[in-house]
Design a protein around this motif. Structure first.
Motif, mmCIF file in Angstrom:
data_model
loop_
_atom_site.group_PDB
_atom_site.id
_atom_site.type_symbol
_atom_site.label_atom_id
_atom_site.label_comp_id
_atom_site.label_asym_id
_atom_site.label_seq_id
_atom_site.Cartn_x
_atom_site.Cartn_y
_atom_site.Cartn_z
ATOM 1 N N ARG A 72 -6.161 -4.839 -12.347
ATOM 2 C CA ARG A 72 -5.641 -5.504 -11.142
ATOM 3 C C ARG A 72 -4.144 -5.223 -10.967
ATOM 4 O O ARG A 72 -3.674 -5.008 -9.842
ATOM 5 C CB ARG A 72 -5.903 -7.010 -11.187
ATOM 6 C CG ARG A 72 -7.382 -7.382 -11.176
ATOM 7 C CD ARG A 72 -8.048 -6.925 -9.896
ATOM 8 N NE ARG A 72 -9.446 -7.345 -9.848
ATOM 9 C CZ ARG A 72 -10.429 -6.568 -9.455
ATOM 10 N NH1 ARG A 72 -10.196 -5.333 -9.042
ATOM 11 N NH2 ARG A 72 -11.666 -7.008 -9.441
ATOM 12 N N ARG A 73 -3.394 -5.210 -12.065
ATOM 13 C CA ARG A 73 -1.954 -4.874 -11.981
ATOM 14 C C ARG A 73 -1.768 -3.429 -11.514
ATOM 15 O O ARG A 73 -0.887 -3.152 -10.691
ATOM 16 C CB ARG A 73 -1.272 -5.091 -13.329
ATOM 17 C CG ARG A 73 -0.924 -6.553 -13.601
ATOM 18 C CD ARG A 73 -0.012 -6.733 -14.801
ATOM 19 N NE ARG A 73 -0.601 -6.276 -16.041
ATOM 20 C CZ ARG A 73 -1.426 -6.989 -16.804
ATOM 21 N NH1 ARG A 73 -1.769 -8.220 -16.443
ATOM 22 N NH2 ARG A 73 -1.913 -6.501 -17.920
ATOM 23 N N GLU A 75 -3.734 -1.749 -9.605
ATOM 24 C CA GLU A 75 -4.037 -1.712 -8.173
ATOM 25 C C GLU A 75 -2.837 -2.178 -7.355
ATOM 26 O O GLU A 75 -2.500 -1.561 -6.338
ATOM 27 C CB GLU A 75 -5.272 -2.575 -7.886
ATOM 28 C CG GLU A 75 -6.549 -1.973 -8.437
ATOM 29 C CD GLU A 75 -7.741 -2.893 -8.346
ATOM 30 O OE1 GLU A 75 -8.867 -2.369 -8.234
ATOM 31 O OE2 GLU A 75 -7.564 -4.138 -8.382
ATOM 32 N N GLU A 82 -5.736 -6.186 -1.258
ATOM 33 C CA GLU A 82 -6.746 -6.976 -1.971
ATOM 34 C C GLU A 82 -8.166 -6.553 -1.602
ATOM 35 O O GLU A 82 -9.041 -6.465 -2.458
ATOM 36 C CB GLU A 82 -6.553 -8.462 -1.704
ATOM 37 C CG GLU A 82 -7.452 -9.320 -2.572
ATOM 38 C CD GLU A 82 -7.099 -10.784 -2.519
ATOM 39 O OE1 GLU A 82 -8.014 -11.584 -2.779
ATOM 40 O OE2 GLU A 82 -5.945 -11.137 -2.232
ATOM 41 N N ARG A 85 -9.468 -3.556 -3.585
ATOM 42 C CA ARG A 85 -9.647 -3.644 -5.036
ATOM 43 C C ARG A 85 -11.089 -3.363 -5.419
ATOM 44 O O ARG A 85 -12.007 -3.689 -4.675
ATOM 45 C CB ARG A 85 -9.264 -5.034 -5.553
ATOM 46 C CG ARG A 85 -7.829 -5.374 -5.376
ATOM 47 C CD ARG A 85 -7.396 -6.689 -5.937
ATOM 48 N NE ARG A 85 -8.458 -7.671 -6.127
ATOM 49 C CZ ARG A 85 -8.303 -8.845 -6.710
ATOM 50 N NH1 ARG A 85 -7.126 -9.197 -7.170
ATOM 51 N NH2 ARG A 85 -9.297 -9.671 -6.841
ATOM 52 N N SER A 107 -9.032 -13.254 -14.323
ATOM 53 C CA SER A 107 -9.197 -11.811 -14.500
ATOM 54 C C SER A 107 -9.475 -11.092 -13.191
ATOM 55 O O SER A 107 -9.238 -9.901 -13.079
ATOM 56 C CB SER A 107 -10.327 -11.532 -15.496
ATOM 57 O OG SER A 107 -10.082 -12.185 -16.716
ATOM 58 N N GLY A 108 -10.013 -11.779 -12.216
ATOM 59 C CA GLY A 108 -10.263 -11.159 -10.915
ATOM 60 C C GLY A 108 -11.633 -10.550 -10.759
ATOM 61 O O GLY A 108 -11.815 -9.637 -9.953
#
Length: 151
Positions: A72-73, A75, A82, A85, A107-108
């Motif tokens: 995620r970081r 990205e 968003e 992603r 964590s996403g």
């Protein structure tokens, strides 16, 4: 064909996931979180990002929570919005609400699947994320949206 990054320290689990997704996704495999982050970064830099990540949580080196947070970081660092992603499904033998909440909110991840799972359960999760077509279609006729009474 869409690409999937399958991350699990168990070769057998990776095999089962590859088999479940066969004909639907082109798989790449990683045996731990560090390798997953490296493969994800390489794909991002090559302009061929993954369309899906399926990741175990309990792994040596770098666990799934931390690996997905690193993805995620990356990205964000690469300016991905968003909505761009990669969808992520977290797998775990831990069937507890705390772990599930951490996977999805910290964590996403978009979905959480408990091991052991069947191919049908994994495919159902991907269908719910809009990554696969619903085999019954949007509306399956009269009674659509109602629970199946004969299942």
């Amino acid at each position: 064909m869409p690409r999937v990054l399958i991350v699990d320290d168990s070769r057998d689990q990776r095999y089962l996931i590859v088999q479940a997704l066969e004909g639907r996704f082109v798989p790449d495999e990683a045996a731990d979180g560090r390798q997953a982050v490296a493969l994800y970064l390489a794909a991002l830099k090559a302009g061929t990002p993954y369309d899906l990540v399926v990741m175990d949580i309990l792994m040596p080196e770098l666990n799934g929570h931390d690996a997905l947070a690193s993805i995620r970081r990356l990205e964000l660092e690469h300016g991905l919005a968003e909505e761009a992603r990669v969808p992520a499904v977290m797998l775990s033998s831990l069937d507890d609400p705390g772990n599930m909440m951490r996977a999805q909110f910290e964590s996403g991840a978009q979905a959480y699947v408990t091991k052991p799972f069947t191919a049908a359960i994994l495919l159902e999760a991907l269908t719910s994320l809009g990554l696969l077509e619903n085999p019954l279609g949007e509306e399956s006729g009269e009674g659509a949206g109602e629970p199946c009474k004969t299942c």
